[in-house]
Design an enzyme around this catalytic site. Sequence first.
Site, PDB file in Angstrom:
ATOM      1  N   GLY A 187       6.275  10.820  -1.587  1.00  0.00           N
ATOM      2  CA  GLY A 187       7.194  11.234  -0.536  1.00  0.00           C
ATOM      3  C   GLY A 187       7.900  12.558  -0.755  1.00  0.00           C
ATOM      4  O   GLY A 187       8.902  12.850  -0.097  1.00  0.00           O
TER       5      GLY A 187
ATOM      6  N   ILE B 144       4.266   7.145  -8.334  1.00  0.00           N
ATOM      7  CA  ILE B 144       3.525   5.902  -8.162  1.00  0.00           C
ATOM      8  C   ILE B 144       2.313   6.165  -7.264  1.00  0.00           C
ATOM      9  O   ILE B 144       2.248   7.190  -6.577  1.00  0.00           O
ATOM     10  CB  ILE B 144       4.398   4.809  -7.501  1.00  0.00           C
ATOM     11  CG1 ILE B 144       4.966   5.322  -6.176  1.00  0.00           C
ATOM     12  CG2 ILE B 144       5.492   4.354  -8.429  1.00  0.00           C
ATOM     13  CD1 ILE B 144       5.800   4.307  -5.368  1.00  0.00           C
ATOM     14  N   ASN B 145       1.395   5.219  -7.266  1.00  0.00           N
ATOM     15  CA  ASN B 145       0.345   5.242  -6.257  1.00  0.00           C
ATOM     16  C   ASN B 145       0.923   4.686  -4.964  1.00  0.00           C
ATOM     17  O   ASN B 145       2.085   4.247  -4.923  1.00  0.00           O
ATOM     18  CB  ASN B 145      -0.862   4.415  -6.727  1.00  0.00           C
ATOM     19  CG  ASN B 145      -2.179   4.924  -6.146  1.00  0.00           C
ATOM     20  OD1 ASN B 145      -2.240   5.305  -4.987  1.00  0.00           O
ATOM     21  ND2 ASN B 145      -3.216   4.938  -6.957  1.00  0.00           N
ATOM     22  N   SER B 146       0.145   4.697  -3.903  1.00  0.00           N
ATOM     23  CA  SER B 146       0.655   4.267  -2.599  1.00  0.00           C
ATOM     24  C   SER B 146       1.097   2.808  -2.623  1.00  0.00           C
ATOM     25  O   SER B 146       0.636   1.999  -3.419  1.00  0.00           O
ATOM     26  CB  SER B 146      -0.385   4.510  -1.502  1.00  0.00           C
ATOM     27  OG  SER B 146      -1.640   3.993  -1.870  1.00  0.00           O
TER      28      SER B 146
ATOM     29  N   GLY C 266     -11.058   3.514   0.425  1.00  0.00           N
ATOM     30  CA  GLY C 266     -11.986   2.656  -0.297  1.00  0.00           C
ATOM     31  C   GLY C 266     -12.554   3.296  -1.543  1.00  0.00           C
ATOM     32  O   GLY C 266     -13.650   2.942  -1.993  1.00  0.00           O
TER      33      GLY C 266
ATOM     34  N   SER D 276     -10.093  10.610  -6.902  1.00  0.00           N
ATOM     35  CA  SER D 276     -10.638   9.685  -7.901  1.00  0.00           C
ATOM     36  C   SER D 276     -12.141   9.514  -7.721  1.00  0.00           C
ATOM     37  O   SER D 276     -12.630   9.379  -6.598  1.00  0.00           O
ATOM     38  CB  SER D 276      -9.958   8.318  -7.786  1.00  0.00           C
ATOM     39  OG  SER D 276      -8.573   8.415  -8.037  1.00  0.00           O
TER      40      SER D 276
ATOM     41  N   CYS E 129      -4.879   1.838  -7.189  1.00  0.00           N
ATOM     42  CA  CYS E 129      -5.166   1.940  -5.760  1.00  0.00           C
ATOM     43  C   CYS E 129      -4.982   0.590  -5.077  1.00  0.00           C
ATOM     44  O   CYS E 129      -5.602  -0.403  -5.483  1.00  0.00           O
ATOM     45  CB  CYS E 129      -6.598   2.437  -5.551  1.00  0.00           C
ATOM     46  SG  CYS E 129      -7.066   2.556  -3.810  1.00  0.00           S
TER      47      CYS E 129
ATOM     48  N   ASN F 269      -3.504   4.583   4.496  1.00  0.00           N
ATOM     49  CA  ASN F 269      -4.894   4.952   4.322  1.00  0.00           C
ATOM     50  C   ASN F 269      -5.667   3.886   3.562  1.00  0.00           C
ATOM     51  O   ASN F 269      -5.119   3.195   2.700  1.00  0.00           O
ATOM     52  CB  ASN F 269      -5.014   6.310   3.614  1.00  0.00           C
ATOM     53  CG  ASN F 269      -4.935   6.181   2.106  1.00  0.00           C
ATOM     54  OD1 ASN F 269      -5.935   5.966   1.421  1.00  0.00           O
ATOM     55  ND2 ASN F 269      -3.717   6.316   1.564  1.00  0.00           N
TER      56      ASN F 269
ATOM     57  N   LYS G 266      -1.922   6.323 -14.046  1.00  0.00           N
ATOM     58  CA  LYS G 266      -1.226   6.231 -12.761  1.00  0.00           C
ATOM     59  C   LYS G 266      -1.051   4.762 -12.384  1.00  0.00           C
ATOM     60  O   LYS G 266      -2.032   4.030 -12.245  1.00  0.00           O
ATOM     61  CB  LYS G 266      -2.003   6.968 -11.670  1.00  0.00           C
ATOM     62  CG  LYS G 266      -1.233   7.093 -10.352  1.00  0.00           C
ATOM     63  CD  LYS G 266      -1.966   7.997  -9.382  1.00  0.00           C
ATOM     64  CE  LYS G 266      -1.165   8.243  -8.111  1.00  0.00           C
ATOM     65  NZ  LYS G 266      -1.846   9.161  -7.179  1.00  0.00           N
TER      66      LYS G 266
END
Length: 302
Positions: free
Chosen positions: A240, A186-188, A70, A44, A124, A67, A160
């Site tokens: 995953g 999905i995002n984290s 940032g 990104s 994020c 993670n 996303k």
Amino acid sequence: MLETNVCGLNFKNPLLLAAGVMGSHASSLNWILNSGASGVVTKSFSIEPNPGYHNPTTVPVEGGIINAIGLSSPGVENFKEELEQIDSKGVRVASIYGASPEEFSYLASEIEDLIDVIELNVSCPHAMCGYGSSIGQDPTLTEKIVKATKESCKVPVWTKLTPNVTSISEIAIAAEKGGSDAITLINSLGPGMKIDIKTGNPILSNKFGGMSGPAIKPIALRCVWDVYDSVEIPVIGVGGISNYKDVVEFLYAGASLVQIGTSIMDYGPEIFKTINTDLNEFIENSDFNSINDMVGYAHKKI
């Protein structure tokens, strides 16, 4: 047998690189394309350069990694040079982030001639205030950002989403209303953390970060399942995935494509060729004739 078409684009197989894992350099993204992926999603990036957080920014944990990069970014003007060098033999997806509909709109207009798809990062979990999931948890703002982006470019737009909401389907529906061509899930997950028991200090410099890896797969799978039932546009699954069985599950749940990220750290870029080989064998030994036959299959069994 692995070919599919999503958003009017041809994919030689359903596997893409997820955003972030391979950084910002075209050489790394081309490596992934040469390793069997049908497309790549860039890290990104934003309008202006952003240094992100100080090291350490990642830490391994049971079931994956946490993670907190940032949203480090070279800025759009610097990143254009990398975009121009991504091999067009694969589908090129640019992941962008901003703090307002106007910023997303500007970024899209600046890069649309260099890529095939724009993916909006409104998810994020470790971004600075005003970015990332703080946007994607608001359906109204999500819809406005998608609408502004769509009005400023002609390429397909994927949105996303974050799992850190009460109803991910509500956000997906808002993105669809804004004109999103597909939803990425999905995002984290998180944010989460890990503490050094010798020093008593959080290991990440930001203290908290997003969880990715095999541990989040069940959550990602459920999100794909829910959103597939809620929208009319394609769903792209991520979270995953490390083998062909994971891909099959995501396809059955409703994903038309999947993205692979954290597993590359364990298996290397060769994971794409391995999964493609195993997935092709699975289809040959099944009653399916194509990837499309598998999308949403589990919903038809109920």
